[in-house]
Design a protein around this motif. Structure first.
Motif, PDB file in Angstrom:
ATOM      1  N   ASP A  98      20.487 -27.899  -2.552  1.00  0.00           N
ATOM      2  CA  ASP A  98      20.645 -26.595  -3.427  1.00  0.00           C
ATOM      3  C   ASP A  98      21.049 -26.509  -4.755  1.00  0.00           C
ATOM      4  O   ASP A  98      21.056 -25.799  -5.429  1.00  0.00           O
ATOM      5  CB  ASP A  98      21.817 -25.740  -2.317  1.00  0.00           C
ATOM      6  N   SER A  99      21.381 -27.806  -5.385  1.00  0.00           N
ATOM      7  CA  SER A  99      21.662 -28.023  -6.599  1.00  0.00           C
ATOM      8  C   SER A  99      20.454 -28.487  -7.460  1.00  0.00           C
ATOM      9  O   SER A  99      19.393 -29.149  -7.081  1.00  0.00           O
ATOM     10  CB  SER A  99      22.843 -29.251  -6.786  1.00  0.00           C
ATOM     11  N   PRO A 100      20.360 -28.010  -8.558  1.00  0.00           N
ATOM     12  CA  PRO A 100      19.352 -28.118  -9.438  1.00  0.00           C
ATOM     13  C   PRO A 100      19.074 -29.601  -9.814  1.00  0.00           C
ATOM     14  O   PRO A 100      19.909 -30.348 -10.070  1.00  0.00           O
ATOM     15  CB  PRO A 100      19.467 -27.209 -10.527  1.00  0.00           C
ATOM     16  N   TYR A 101      17.862 -30.085 -10.232  1.00  0.00           N
ATOM     17  CA  TYR A 101      17.788 -31.313 -10.745  1.00  0.00           C
ATOM     18  C   TYR A 101      17.966 -31.355 -12.176  1.00  0.00           C
ATOM     19  O   TYR A 101      17.517 -30.494 -12.966  1.00  0.00           O
ATOM     20  CB  TYR A 101      16.264 -32.023 -10.407  1.00  0.00           C
ATOM     21  N   ARG A 102      18.771 -32.274 -12.729  1.00  0.00           N
ATOM     22  CA  ARG A 102      19.005 -32.526 -14.195  1.00  0.00           C
ATOM     23  C   ARG A 102      18.699 -33.901 -14.576  1.00  0.00           C
ATOM     24  O   ARG A 102      19.035 -34.965 -14.199  1.00  0.00           O
ATOM     25  CB  ARG A 102      20.550 -32.348 -14.527  1.00  0.00           C
ATOM     26  N   ALA A 103      17.861 -33.867 -15.372  1.00  0.00           N
ATOM     27  CA  ALA A 103      16.806 -35.151 -15.788  1.00  0.00           C
ATOM     28  C   ALA A 103      17.830 -36.071 -16.599  1.00  0.00           C
ATOM     29  O   ALA A 103      18.470 -35.456 -17.799  1.00  0.00           O
ATOM     30  CB  ALA A 103      15.773 -35.128 -16.685  1.00  0.00           C
ATOM     31  N   VAL A 104      17.960 -37.161 -16.305  1.00  0.00           N
ATOM     32  CA  VAL A 104      18.758 -38.430 -17.012  1.00  0.00           C
ATOM     33  C   VAL A 104      17.722 -38.991 -17.930  1.00  0.00           C
ATOM     34  O   VAL A 104      17.918 -39.408 -19.103  1.00  0.00           O
ATOM     35  CB  VAL A 104      19.492 -39.297 -16.341  1.00  0.00           C
ATOM     36  N   CYS A 105      16.258 -39.042 -17.700  1.00  0.00           N
ATOM     37  CA  CYS A 105      15.401 -40.032 -18.292  1.00  0.00           C
ATOM     38  C   CYS A 105      14.764 -39.228 -19.412  1.00  0.00           C
ATOM     39  O   CYS A 105      14.373 -39.958 -20.452  1.00  0.00           O
ATOM     40  CB  CYS A 105      14.417 -40.185 -17.236  1.00  0.00           C
ATOM     41  N   ALA A 106      15.032 -37.964 -19.531  1.00  0.00           N
ATOM     42  CA  ALA A 106      14.413 -37.276 -20.891  1.00  0.00           C
ATOM     43  C   ALA A 106      15.227 -36.237 -21.129  1.00  0.00           C
ATOM     44  O   ALA A 106      15.914 -35.363 -20.279  1.00  0.00           O
ATOM     45  CB  ALA A 106      13.014 -36.822 -20.296  1.00  0.00           C
ATOM     46  N   ALA A 107      15.079 -35.699 -22.425  1.00  0.00           N
ATOM     47  CA  ALA A 107      15.546 -34.429 -22.934  1.00  0.00           C
ATOM     48  C   ALA A 107      14.341 -33.688 -23.664  1.00  0.00           C
ATOM     49  O   ALA A 107      13.675 -34.293 -24.470  1.00  0.00           O
ATOM     50  CB  ALA A 107      16.730 -34.714 -23.833  1.00  0.00           C
ATOM     51  N   ASP A 108      14.379 -32.405 -23.399  1.00  0.00           N
ATOM     52  CA  ASP A 108      13.014 -31.565 -23.704  1.00  0.00           C
ATOM     53  C   ASP A 108      11.951 -32.264 -23.601  1.00  0.00           C
ATOM     54  O   ASP A 108      10.849 -32.228 -24.385  1.00  0.00           O
ATOM     55  CB  ASP A 108      13.243 -31.403 -25.363  1.00  0.00           C
ATOM     56  N   GLY A 109      11.547 -33.121 -22.309  1.00  0.00           N
ATOM     57  CA  GLY A 109      10.364 -33.730 -21.947  1.00  0.00           C
ATOM     58  C   GLY A 109      10.023 -35.161 -22.595  1.00  0.00           C
ATOM     59  O   GLY A 109       8.990 -35.455 -22.539  1.00  0.00           O
ATOM     60  N   ARG A 110      11.022 -35.432 -23.489  1.00  0.00           N
ATOM     61  CA  ARG A 110      10.783 -36.745 -24.272  1.00  0.00           C
ATOM     62  C   ARG A 110      11.847 -37.684 -23.648  1.00  0.00           C
ATOM     63  O   ARG A 110      13.047 -37.743 -23.612  1.00  0.00           O
ATOM     64  CB  ARG A 110      11.156 -36.450 -25.868  1.00  0.00           C
ATOM     65  N   PRO A 111      11.075 -39.060 -23.121  1.00  0.00           N
ATOM     66  CA  PRO A 111      12.150 -39.878 -22.567  1.00  0.00           C
ATOM     67  C   PRO A 111      13.109 -40.597 -23.551  1.00  0.00           C
ATOM     68  O   PRO A 111      12.907 -40.526 -24.758  1.00  0.00           O
ATOM     69  CB  PRO A 111      11.026 -41.025 -22.427  1.00  0.00           C
TER      70      PRO A 111
END
Length: 449
Positions: free
Chosen positions: A271-284
């Protein structure tokens, strides 16, 4: 400590095979000391280089470790130890909360999806030389990755999350490389790394995921890869939050040559949202990375399939090695998974709510009894404890089977893992009361906190 086995052999391969066979048969148990290189060479009448080569083979196979003054020993869990080696038999009548499985009643029926996939196979058979990924599954994976800010130009399909992690690590690392893993963390991953000849260093975990200070220390120590769990971390239920993800991205951006592996363990059931570690604003933020999503938590453990997105070079290496082995994951399975992932009757929100309600109820009931526990997402709750053994035994006597934390820990503090998937809500107050009673009794004996 005297050796339990008389080592034999003249060549490095023979010596290594003899020791490995002794470990497999139990003649050399976990933690058994082995002779020094000089002594082994003398005893066998071989060149010290031969003895060194034998030990190197065994280290690469995940059978032994060399630890300074402690010398050379059989690993506590050698690579060929079965994954369920530390799992105990749950007696009849006990409530089994040990298995880490999803709730059976939430798993969707597979018949219609498999029939659809079989019909598609009749219409358009998958033959040698065809694409490795089913277009329907590829479209679903790319849509979901992109929605979560994960670049999805390069995608692959593997036989589950652990298969994906193994292939990614083999694509980029060499035996002897240091890998930072969560502690406590996924026991199967802890077992896999020595089998690949890789070294481990633990990083602590709180409710927001990996601790930045520990990740920074691992990077400073020369870690070649960092493996993190995005949501529903096993065993603690941690879920990486927005602020923590930003901290981790900043650390990794300063080490662009380090491989990042994100295992989104709770995809589709958290139930928690995914928070990307690999990328910010779609950029790795780093040169080499992957995000892995398995369907097994939502669709069932026998749906052995995971999709991953990553940098082009890593994914290309993985696909190339896959072509030399299994070739591809069955398109019948891929098509069935794609069908189910887009089926409105497979209600992800209902699944997440089921686990959230039980986690929250157990953590709340334990808190009311004065027992702290953790579990922000997924279907496991982690309860810190001084003595795992006494707590497990005492709870078993009261009819509850819970998992000791040992299979999940490297150097972190002891605890118990409770799988809430199959718990009925009316059972939870009694479970919490029994845990509290066991902790109070054993605390009085100086064994638990």
């Amino acid at each position: 400590m005297p050796e339990q086995h008389q080592i034999r052999g003249r060549r490095a391969s023979e010596i290594a095979a003899d020791i490995e066979q002794a470990v497999a048969s139990g003649s050399l148990g976990p933690g058994s000391a082995l002779p020094s290189l000089r002594r082994l060479a003398t005893d066998l009448g071989v060149n010290p280089n031969t003895a060194a080569a034998a030990y190197r083979l065994l280290r690469d196979r995940g059978v032994i470790e060399t630890d300074g003054r402690r010398g050379t020993r059989v690993l506590a869990r050698p690579a060929h130890t079965p994954r369920d080696h530390l799992r105990f038999e749950v007696p009849d009548g006990a409530r089994d909360l040990t298995d880490g499985n999803p709730a059976r009643e939430l798993l969707p029926p597979l018949a219609d999806a498999l029939a659809f996939a079989a019909d598609e196979q009749l219409r358009t058979p998958v033959l040698y030389g065809g694409p490795a990924i089913d277009p329907g599954l590829l479209a679903v994976a790319r849509r979901e990755f992109t929605a979560d800010g994960v670049p999805a130009e390069s995608v692959a399909v593997t036989s589950g999350a652990l298969d994906a992690i193994e292939r990614v690590l083999q694509a980029r690392l060499r035996p002897g490389d240091l890998v930072a893993v969560e502690d406590p963390g996924w026991g199967s991953l802890h077992d896999l790394l020595p089998a690949l000849g890789l070294r481990m260093t633990g990083i602590g975990v709180d409710d927001d995921g990996p601790l930045p200070a520990d990740v920074a220390a691992a990077l400073a120590a020369g870690a070649a890869a960092v493996v993190v769990t995005s949501r529903a971390q096993n065993p603690t239920g941690a879920s990486i939050g927005a602020a923590r993800a930003a901290e981790l991205r900043a650390l990794l951006a300063a080490h662009p040559d380090v491989l990042l592996v994100e295992d989104d363990f709770g995809h589709a059931i958290a139930d928690s949202p995914y928070r990307a570690v690999c990328a910010a604003d779609g950029r790795p933020v780093t040169d080499h990375w992957t995000v892995i999503r398995s369907v097994t938590k939502l669709l069932g453990p026998d749906m052995r399939l995971a999709v991953l997105s990553g940098d082009a070079d890593t994914v290309d290496r993985l696909r190339g090695r896959q072509r030399l082995g299994t070739g591809w994951v069955s398109h019948v399975l891929q098509r069935a998974a794609a069908r189910l992932l887009t089926d409105p009757s497979v209600d992800r929100a209902r699944v997440a709510a089921h686990y959230s309600e039980r986690r929250g109820a157990l953590i709340g009931a334990l808190a009311a009894q004065g027992v702290p526990a953790r579990g922000r997402s997924g279907f496991n709750v982690w309860i810190p404890a001084r003595s795992e053994t006494s707590a497990v035994v005492a709870l078993l006597q009261r009819g509850w089977a819970v998992a000791p934390g040992t299979p999940f820990r490297l150097k972190s503090a002891p605890g118990l893992r409770v799988t809430v998937s199959g718990l009925d809500l009316p059972e939870i107050p009694a479970l919490a009361a029994d845990v509290a009673a066991v902790f109070r009794v054993d605390s009085g004996r100086g064994r638990l906190s």
